[in-house]
Motif scaffolding. Structure first.
Motif, short mmCIF file in Angstrom:
data_model
loop_
_atom_site.label_atom_id
_atom_site.label_comp_id
_atom_site.label_asym_id
_atom_site.label_seq_id
_atom_site.Cartn_x
_atom_site.Cartn_y
_atom_site.Cartn_z
N MET A 1 0.85 -1.19 0.00
CA MET A 1 0.00 0.00 0.00
C MET A 1 0.89 1.25 0.00
O MET A 1 1.77 1.38 0.85
CB MET A 1 -0.92 0.02 1.23
CG MET A 1 -2.00 1.09 1.19
SD MET A 1 -3.02 1.08 2.71
CE MET A 1 -3.67 -0.58 2.71
N ALA A 2 0.66 2.14 -0.94
CA ALA A 2 1.47 3.36 -1.04
C ALA A 2 1.24 4.24 0.18
O ALA A 2 0.13 4.32 0.72
CB ALA A 2 1.12 4.12 -2.31
N VAL A 3 2.31 4.90 0.62
CA VAL A 3 2.24 5.79 1.78
C VAL A 3 2.18 7.24 1.29
O VAL A 3 2.96 7.65 0.42
CB VAL A 3 3.46 5.59 2.70
CG1 VAL A 3 3.41 6.59 3.86
CG2 VAL A 3 3.48 4.16 3.23
N LEU A 4 1.27 8.01 1.86
CA LEU A 4 1.16 9.43 1.57
C LEU A 4 1.70 10.22 2.76
O LEU A 4 1.23 10.03 3.89
CB LEU A 4 -0.29 9.84 1.30
CG LEU A 4 -0.97 9.27 0.05
CD1 LEU A 4 -2.42 9.73 -0.01
CD2 LEU A 4 -0.23 9.69 -1.21
N SER A 5 2.64 11.07 2.52
CA SER A 5 3.17 11.92 3.59
C SER A 5 2.10 12.92 4.03
O SER A 5 1.10 13.14 3.33
CB SER A 5 4.40 12.68 3.12
OG SER A 5 4.03 13.64 2.12
N ALA A 6 2.30 13.52 5.18
CA ALA A 6 1.36 14.52 5.68
C ALA A 6 1.21 15.66 4.68
O ALA A 6 0.10 16.17 4.46
CB ALA A 6 1.83 15.05 7.03
N GLN A 7 2.33 16.05 4.06
CA GLN A 7 2.25 17.15 3.10
C GLN A 7 1.54 16.72 1.81
O GLN A 7 0.83 17.52 1.19
CB GLN A 7 3.65 17.69 2.77
CG GLN A 7 3.62 18.98 1.97
CD GLN A 7 4.82 19.85 2.20
OE1 GLN A 7 5.12 20.19 3.35
NE2 GLN A 7 5.51 20.23 1.14
N ALA A 8 1.69 15.46 1.43
CA ALA A 8 0.97 14.97 0.26
C ALA A 8 -0.54 14.98 0.50
O ALA A 8 -1.32 15.36 -0.38
CB ALA A 8 1.44 13.55 -0.09
#
Length: 362
Positions: free
Chosen positions: A1-8
């Motif tokens: 599962m791809a991880v999204l950063s807080a900024q993303a």
């Protein structure tokens, strides 16, 4: 599962909310894209659209209200929202359980209340024309003298599909507004069947990526996880390990996309659509924005995050917008805030002779 950063996650949210760049669309399309706008007070959607659209005048939204293309009514979470007429008719039945559940708030005041009888009586009253809630309560009290008048009014507000009748004022609605039956105002009755799956998609289009709990916070509808699981959605993991859902091929900009300063009105959607709000506001600042008397103050964004509060007032011929920053403001950011703030105060108070932006304590 791809991880999204807080900024993303932040940039994706700002993109859906038309806050990365002003959109070149009309107010009806903007309200549709936003899945509605919190309308607790009539001025707030006007400010919210001003900050999101490249070409917007208050008369644009007022004209759409008068043309019955958008309506102001109780909807998500049982609170007043400005939504397109099509969305109101599409989702009023879906959200009916949320509105009806609001009757539990009456507690002891609901003694003797028979909702079905009150709804029938209220409909009969309103078929004669728009009424204020004072007029509705007074008329219903005559028919149900043993029932609390506030309970009668609240039952009507929650269980009868109503929209607020507009008035010839700058912000489209007067303080003691009249209400009218939705089917009379719009010429059609709300959709008979609930469509929670459609509402989830519309929510993610406007606020995603997000969790089922976020959707429940925004809509008031329980049991969202089961609905999410029936849909073909993309899944991501955020920086805390939570699973975020999103519609396929939705805009998710580069996390390093620059963000302009933006001014948000009180009760803006952006601050009310999530169970946790760290994507746009640090926990340390929440007490300053969300007050104990349930107000949500007007804020401004710097680099996509809430960085302070703003207020505007007019004294004699001088209109002033006051900034209250939560921390240190860089010189270039202050200059951008002052430019944007002056444009906002000119929008709010076009008749003032002088417009100024000041910083509290500075």
């Amino acid at each position: 599962m791809a991880v999204l950063s807080a900024q993303a996650v932040n940039r994706a949210t700002l993109s859906r909310q038309l806050l990365l760049e002003r959109a070149d669309v009309g107010p009806v399309e903007a309200v549709r894209r936003l899945a509605g706008m919190q309308g607790q007070e009539p001025k707030h959607p006007y400010v919210g659209l001003w900050t999101r659209l490249s070409r917007f005048a208050d008369t644009d939204l007022t004209a759409a209200v008068e043309a019955r293309e958008v309506v102001r009514a109780s909807l998500y979470r049982g609170t007043l929202h400005l939504v397109t007429a099509e969305d109101y008719l599409r989702f009023r039945t879906t959200l009916a359980p949320v509105l009806e559940a609001g009757l539990r708030m009456l507690k002891d005041r609901a003694e003797g209340l028979e909702p079905d009888k009150v709804v029938a009586a209220a409909r009969k009253l309103l078929q004669k024309g728009p009424l204020t809630f004072t007029e509705i309560r007074d008329a219903l009290q005559e028919q149900f003298p043993a029932v609390n008048d506030r309970a009668l009014g609240f039952c009507t507000r929650m269980m009868v599909p109503l929209v607020i009748h507009p008035s010839q004022t700058r912000w489209g609605y007067q303080a003691n507004a009249r209400f009218t039956l939705a089917e009379q105002w719009l010429g059609r009755e709300p959709l008979l069947d609930a469509v929670p799956e459609e509402l989830v998609i519309r929510y993610l289009d406007a606020f995603g990526p997000a969790t089922p709990t976020d959707f429940q916070t925004w809509s008031g509808l329980p049991g969202a996880k089961a609905v999410f699981d029936t849909l073909e959605l993309e899944r991501f993991e955020d920086a805390t390990g939570r699973t975020l859902y999103d519609v396929p091929d939705a805009p998710r900009p580069d996390p390093e996309t620059p963000t302009p300063v933006r001014f948000l009105p009180e009760f803006d959607n952006l601050l009310l659509a999530y169970a946790t709000r760290e994507r746009v506001i640090a926990d340390a600042y929440r007490p300053a924005v969300f007050t104990k008397n349930l107000r949500v103050k007007a804020t401004y964004l710097v680099d996509g995050q809430v960085a302070g509060l703003w207020t505007a007032e007019k004294k004699r011929a001088v209109a002033t917008l006051t900034l209250t920053p939560f921390g240190r403001t860089l010189k270039r950011t202050k200059a951008a805030l002052e430019r944007e703030g002056e444009a906002l105060v000119r929008f709010l108070e076009p008749d003032a002779k002088t417009h100024e932006v000041v910083t509290a304590g500075g």
